[in-house]
Design a protein around this motif. Structure first.
Motif, PDB file in Angstrom:
ATOM      1  N   ALA A 174       2.922  -2.817   1.805  1.00 41.64           N
ATOM      2  CA  ALA A 174       2.415  -3.934   2.608  1.00 41.64           C
ATOM      3  C   ALA A 174       2.950  -3.893   4.032  1.00 41.64           C
ATOM      4  O   ALA A 174       2.197  -4.066   5.001  1.00 41.64           O
ATOM      5  CB  ALA A 174       2.783  -5.264   1.935  1.00 41.64           C
ATOM      6  N   VAL A 175       4.247  -3.640   4.178  1.00 44.34           N
ATOM      7  CA  VAL A 175       4.853  -3.600   5.515  1.00 44.34           C
ATOM      8  C   VAL A 175       4.310  -2.412   6.313  1.00 44.34           C
ATOM      9  O   VAL A 175       3.950  -2.547   7.494  1.00 44.34           O
ATOM     10  CB  VAL A 175       6.392  -3.515   5.408  1.00 44.34           C
ATOM     11  CG1 VAL A 175       7.012  -3.297   6.783  1.00 44.34           C
ATOM     12  CG2 VAL A 175       6.950  -4.785   4.775  1.00 44.34           C
ATOM     13  N   ALA A 176       4.221  -1.257   5.659  1.00 38.80           N
ATOM     14  CA  ALA A 176       3.692  -0.074   6.344  1.00 38.80           C
ATOM     15  C   ALA A 176       2.232  -0.259   6.732  1.00 38.80           C
ATOM     16  O   ALA A 176       1.792   0.220   7.787  1.00 38.80           O
ATOM     17  CB  ALA A 176       3.842   1.151   5.448  1.00 38.80           C
ATOM     18  N   SER A 177       1.477  -0.958   5.906  1.00 37.82           N
ATOM     19  CA  SER A 177       0.054  -1.194   6.204  1.00 37.82           C
ATOM     20  C   SER A 177      -0.118  -2.076   7.428  1.00 37.82           C
ATOM     21  O   SER A 177      -1.127  -1.979   8.131  1.00 37.82           O
ATOM     22  CB  SER A 177      -0.644  -1.836   4.998  1.00 37.82           C
ATOM     23  OG  SER A 177      -0.689  -0.939   3.911  1.00 37.82           O
ATOM     24  N   ALA A 178       0.842  -2.953   7.667  1.00 43.24           N
ATOM     25  CA  ALA A 178       0.779  -3.797   8.858  1.00 43.24           C
ATOM     26  C   ALA A 178       1.110  -3.004  10.114  1.00 43.24           C
ATOM     27  O   ALA A 178       0.533  -3.226  11.183  1.00 43.24           O
ATOM     28  CB  ALA A 178       1.741  -4.970   8.706  1.00 43.24           C
ATOM     29  N   LEU A 179       2.021  -2.050   9.995  1.00 45.92           N
ATOM     30  CA  LEU A 179       2.456  -1.274  11.164  1.00 45.92           C
ATOM     31  C   LEU A 179       1.529  -0.099  11.457  1.00 45.92           C
ATOM     32  O   LEU A 179       1.294   0.233  12.616  1.00 45.92           O
ATOM     33  CB  LEU A 179       3.884  -0.763  10.940  1.00 45.92           C
ATOM     34  CG  LEU A 179       4.956  -1.843  10.778  1.00 45.92           C
ATOM     35  CD1 LEU A 179       6.297  -1.196  10.460  1.00 45.92           C
ATOM     36  CD2 LEU A 179       5.051  -2.693  12.032  1.00 45.92           C
ATOM     37  N   LEU A 180       1.035   0.552  10.403  1.00 49.64           N
ATOM     38  CA  LEU A 180       0.097   1.667  10.585  1.00 49.64           C
ATOM     39  C   LEU A 180      -1.305   1.102  10.402  1.00 49.64           C
ATOM     40  O   LEU A 180      -1.800   0.350  11.206  1.00 49.64           O
ATOM     41  CB  LEU A 180       0.382   2.765   9.551  1.00 49.64           C
ATOM     42  CG  LEU A 180       1.785   3.350   9.509  1.00 49.64           C
ATOM     43  CD1 LEU A 180       1.924   4.303   8.336  1.00 49.64           C
ATOM     44  CD2 LEU A 180       2.079   4.077  10.797  1.00 49.64           C
ATOM     45  N   ASP A 181      -1.936   1.492   9.327  1.00 52.97           N
ATOM     46  CA  ASP A 181      -3.152   0.870   8.835  1.00 52.97           C
ATOM     47  C   ASP A 181      -3.164   1.136   7.344  1.00 52.97           C
ATOM     48  O   ASP A 181      -2.470   2.025   6.854  1.00 52.97           O
ATOM     49  CB  ASP A 181      -4.410   1.430   9.529  1.00 52.97           C
ATOM     50  CG  ASP A 181      -4.628   2.893   9.191  1.00 52.97           C
ATOM     51  OD1 ASP A 181      -5.262   3.168   8.159  1.00 52.97           O
ATOM     52  OD2 ASP A 181      -4.174   3.751   9.958  1.00 52.97           O
ATOM     53  N   ASN A 182      -3.948   0.357   6.597  1.00 56.18           N
ATOM     54  CA  ASN A 182      -3.837   0.443   5.141  1.00 56.18           C
ATOM     55  C   ASN A 182      -4.310   1.785   4.577  1.00 56.18           C
ATOM     56  O   ASN A 182      -3.789   2.259   3.563  1.00 56.18           O
ATOM     57  CB  ASN A 182      -4.567  -0.723   4.466  1.00 56.18           C
ATOM     58  CG  ASN A 182      -5.990  -0.895   4.949  1.00 56.18           C
ATOM     59  OD1 ASN A 182      -6.523  -0.050   5.675  1.00 56.18           O
ATOM     60  ND2 ASN A 182      -6.619  -1.987   4.555  1.00 56.18           N
ATOM     61  N   VAL A 183      -5.262   2.442   5.227  1.00 56.00           N
ATOM     62  CA  VAL A 183      -5.742   3.731   4.728  1.00 56.00           C
ATOM     63  C   VAL A 183      -4.665   4.803   4.895  1.00 56.00           C
ATOM     64  O   VAL A 183      -4.367   5.567   3.964  1.00 56.00           O
ATOM     65  CB  VAL A 183      -7.035   4.149   5.457  1.00 56.00           C
ATOM     66  CG1 VAL A 183      -7.444   5.558   5.057  1.00 56.00           C
ATOM     67  CG2 VAL A 183      -8.160   3.175   5.135  1.00 56.00           C
ATOM     68  N   THR A 184      -4.062   4.872   6.075  1.00 59.60           N
ATOM     69  CA  THR A 184      -2.988   5.842   6.316  1.00 59.60           C
ATOM     70  C   THR A 184      -1.832   5.610   5.350  1.00 59.60           C
ATOM     71  O   THR A 184      -1.255   6.559   4.799  1.00 59.60           O
ATOM     72  CB  THR A 184      -2.478   5.723   7.763  1.00 59.60           C
ATOM     73  OG1 THR A 184      -3.557   5.979   8.659  1.00 59.60           O
ATOM     74  CG2 THR A 184      -1.356   6.702   8.033  1.00 59.60           C
ATOM     75  N   THR A 185      -1.497   4.354   5.129  1.00 61.71           N
ATOM     76  CA  THR A 185      -0.367   4.024   4.256  1.00 61.71           C
ATOM     77  C   THR A 185      -0.591   4.509   2.832  1.00 61.71           C
ATOM     78  O   THR A 185       0.297   5.121   2.230  1.00 61.71           O
ATOM     79  CB  THR A 185      -0.121   2.508   4.258  1.00 61.71           C
ATOM     80  OG1 THR A 185       0.187   2.084   5.587  1.00 61.71           O
ATOM     81  CG2 THR A 185       1.023   2.142   3.327  1.00 61.71           C
ATOM     82  N   VAL A 186      -1.773   4.241   2.271  1.00 61.92           N
ATOM     83  CA  VAL A 186      -1.999   4.655   0.879  1.00 61.92           C
ATOM     84  C   VAL A 186      -2.069   6.180   0.761  1.00 61.92           C
ATOM     85  O   VAL A 186      -1.700   6.744  -0.281  1.00 61.92           O
ATOM     86  CB  VAL A 186      -3.265   4.004   0.274  1.00 61.92           C
ATOM     87  CG1 VAL A 186      -3.103   2.489   0.194  1.00 61.92           C
ATOM     88  CG2 VAL A 186      -4.526   4.372   1.052  1.00 61.92           C
ATOM     89  N   LEU A 187      -2.511   6.847   1.816  1.00 65.13           N
ATOM     90  CA  LEU A 187      -2.503   8.309   1.799  1.00 65.13           C
ATOM     91  C   LEU A 187      -1.079   8.854   1.703  1.00 65.13           C
ATOM     92  O   LEU A 187      -0.826   9.878   1.067  1.00 65.13           O
ATOM     93  CB  LEU A 187      -3.165   8.863   3.059  1.00 65.13           C
ATOM     94  CG  LEU A 187      -4.699   8.898   3.085  1.00 65.13           C
ATOM     95  CD1 LEU A 187      -5.200   9.222   4.489  1.00 65.13           C
ATOM     96  CD2 LEU A 187      -5.233   9.913   2.091  1.00 65.13           C
ATOM     97  N   LEU A 188      -0.134   8.150   2.322  1.00 65.90           N
ATOM     98  CA  LEU A 188       1.258   8.586   2.304  1.00 65.90           C
ATOM     99  C   LEU A 188       1.997   8.132   1.044  1.00 65.90           C
ATOM    100  O   LEU A 188       2.841   8.857   0.510  1.00 65.90           O
ATOM    101  CB  LEU A 188       1.986   8.052   3.546  1.00 65.90           C
ATOM    102  CG  LEU A 188       1.544   8.621   4.895  1.00 65.90           C
ATOM    103  CD1 LEU A 188       2.150   7.816   6.035  1.00 65.90           C
ATOM    104  CD2 LEU A 188       1.944  10.082   5.015  1.00 65.90           C
ATOM    105  N   ILE A 189       1.696   6.929   0.570  1.00 68.00           N
ATOM    106  CA  ILE A 189       2.477   6.362  -0.535  1.00 68.00           C
ATOM    107  C   ILE A 189       1.969   6.799  -1.907  1.00 68.00           C
ATOM    108  O   ILE A 189       2.740   6.871  -2.869  1.00 68.00           O
ATOM    109  CB  ILE A 189       2.471   4.810  -0.446  1.00 68.00           C
ATOM    110  CG1 ILE A 189       3.694   4.218  -1.163  1.00 68.00           C
ATOM    111  CG2 ILE A 189       1.216   4.211  -1.023  1.00 68.00           C
ATOM    112  CD1 ILE A 189       4.985   4.409  -0.455  1.00 68.00           C
ATOM    113  N   ALA A 190       0.688   7.132  -2.036  1.00 70.62           N
ATOM    114  CA  ALA A 190       0.136   7.506  -3.347  1.00 70.62           C
ATOM    115  C   ALA A 190       0.801   8.745  -3.946  1.00 70.62           C
ATOM    116  O   ALA A 190       1.136   8.752  -5.140  1.00 70.62           O
ATOM    117  CB  ALA A 190      -1.379   7.698  -3.252  1.00 70.62           C
TER     118      ALA A 190
END
Length: 432
Positions: free
Chosen positions: A108-124
């Motif tokens: 959630a925090v990373a999605s606010a700073l980056l964007d939610n698509v980039t975040t899930v690509l990194l966290i998945a």
């Protein structure tokens, strides 16, 4: 909707949606087949489908995904995700719920700073490795992270693509979103963590043997190529800075991602062919087909008719209009991707705001943003992040079905939208 093209486009879209839900035919085949029918029936044409910003393929989304997938493909070869997986499990003492809560908050925090698509690509990829280490099913963790990414992305201008569209149309700043939406997102994140404890309670089985094995591991040993890792992290940091500095640099996120991918491929020793093999091509094809199908609805006036009907219902009633816009946006963003929905609804909202004598911080803009962002959680194709994670899960032989995602997404959407309605009522009408 007197033109037969309108009805034909609607039939094609509804039919394609039904097939995606049924999962009798792969969703990529359905999306591409639906796009082909839209073109064959004349609901849209090549110029509209491939070149129109209003009703064509959103190439910014496609190339943002492509660029970030390339960067992730290089980082995978460094052992970074294995390092993060071991580190996170050790910090959570290998307790499954603690691990999920940690990943949800980070997402959630990373999605606010980056964007939610980039975040899930990194966290998945990290999540898949964490679950493998703990002997847990990855699907509940992936679903929880997608829900968190859409909620966290609501907080900022760059967090969710619809917010960028709204900010551009209304003349908003990064700080406007922080002031108006971040307080609510903080509350929704706490609620989501509590809901995950209930929704996924059967998954939280503690395995002492596996926990002991992980606690004995040294995460630094997972790093395979320190030099490439440093190169990748530097490029990733530059890409993140490019995302955040978008209002100053005026580079679209897609351009920043492509520049980062090109730079990383150039300076690292990663093989281009191998990195391209990590790209989720079926996911990109699905997005292209989906954008063309929705473009057919836009070109034939179907979405415009729905939006105008909504505008007629709102009239000059600020309170009723805010409640209706937020609720309707949540419902419609669950049915069609929230990016084209907001692109269509933004000019209509602008006219409504001007008619009411409001400015860039008018309550209708925040109602549209909250409805579109939170409504994206409702179904498996409601938001870009959802589709991306479904593609990653399928690639790793842990497919998430449409209904498997949606049964949790609908519950979370209902709760968060109700809280958002209360927030709008309290902040803009009761305490204003």
């Amino acid at each position: 909707m007197n033109d037969w093209h309108s009805w034909a486009a609607l039939v094609v879209f509804v039919g394609a949606y039904a097939l995606i839900i049924s999962e009798k035919i792969h969703r990529v085949a359905v999306a591409l087949g639906g796009a082909a029918l839209m073109l064959a029936l004349g609901a849209t044409d090549d110029k509209s489908a491939f070149y129109s910003e209003h009703s064509g393929v959103d190439w910014n989304v496609i190339f943002l995904l492509f660029g970030m997938m390339m960067i992730v493909g290089v980082l995978k070869r460094t052992g970074m995700f294995e390092y993060l997986a071991i580190w996170s499990v050790k910090r959570a003492r290998a307790k499954p719920f603690r691990v999920m809560a940690m990943l949800v908050v980070i997402t959630a925090v990373a999605s606010a700073l980056l964007d939610n698509v980039t975040t899930v690509l990194l966290i998945a990829p990290v999540t898949l490795l964490v679950c493998e280490r703990l002997g847990l099913p990855a699907i509940p963790f992936l679903i929880a992270e997608v829900l968190a990414s859409n909620i966290g992305g609501t907080a900022t201008l760059v967090g969710d693509p619809p917010n960028i569209i709204i900010a551009s149309r209304a003349g908003m700043t990064f700080n406007d979103f922080l002031v108006h939406l971040a307080p609510l997102v903080g509350v929704l994140l706490i609620v989501l963590v509590l809901m995950c404890r209930v929704m996924f309670r059967k998954v939280f089985v503690y395995n002492e043997d596996r926990a002991a094995e992980i606690m004995a591991l040294e995460e630094r040993e997972a790093i395979k190529d320190p030099r490439m890792l440093i190169q990748g992290l530097v490029v990733l940091a530059l890409v993140v800075a490019g995302f955040i500095l978008h209002p100053v640099l005026h580079y679209e996120p897609s351009v920043v991602a492509l520049l980062g991918a090109g730079l990383l491929i150039t300076i690292s020793k990663a093989q281009t062919g191998e990195v391209l093999g990590e790209v989720e091509w079926p996911t990109l094809a699905f997005f292209a087909g989906l954008f063309i199908m929705i473009g057919g609805l836009i070109e034939t006036g179907v979405i415009g008719e729905i939006s105008k009907a909504l505008a007629d219902l709102i009239g000059d009633n600020e309170f009723g209009g805010s409640m209706l816009l937020l609720t309707a946006s949540a419902v419609l963003s669950g049915l069609v991707d929230n990016i084209p929905y907001v692109a269509t609804m933004a000019p209509i909202t602008s006219d409504l705001v001007e008619g009411m004598g409001g400015g860039s911080d008018h309550v209708l803009w925040w109602s549209l943003a909250l409805g579109a962002d939170l409504g994206g959680n409702a179904t498996a194709i409601g938001a870009s992040a959802n589709v991306v994670v479904l593609g990653i899960a399928e690639r790793n032989r842990q497919p998430i079905s449409f209904w498997q995602f949606t049964k949790y997404g609908l519950i979370v959407t209902a709760v968060t939208v109700l809280l958002a309605l209360g927030y709008v009522w309290l902040r803009y009408f009761t305490l204003a």
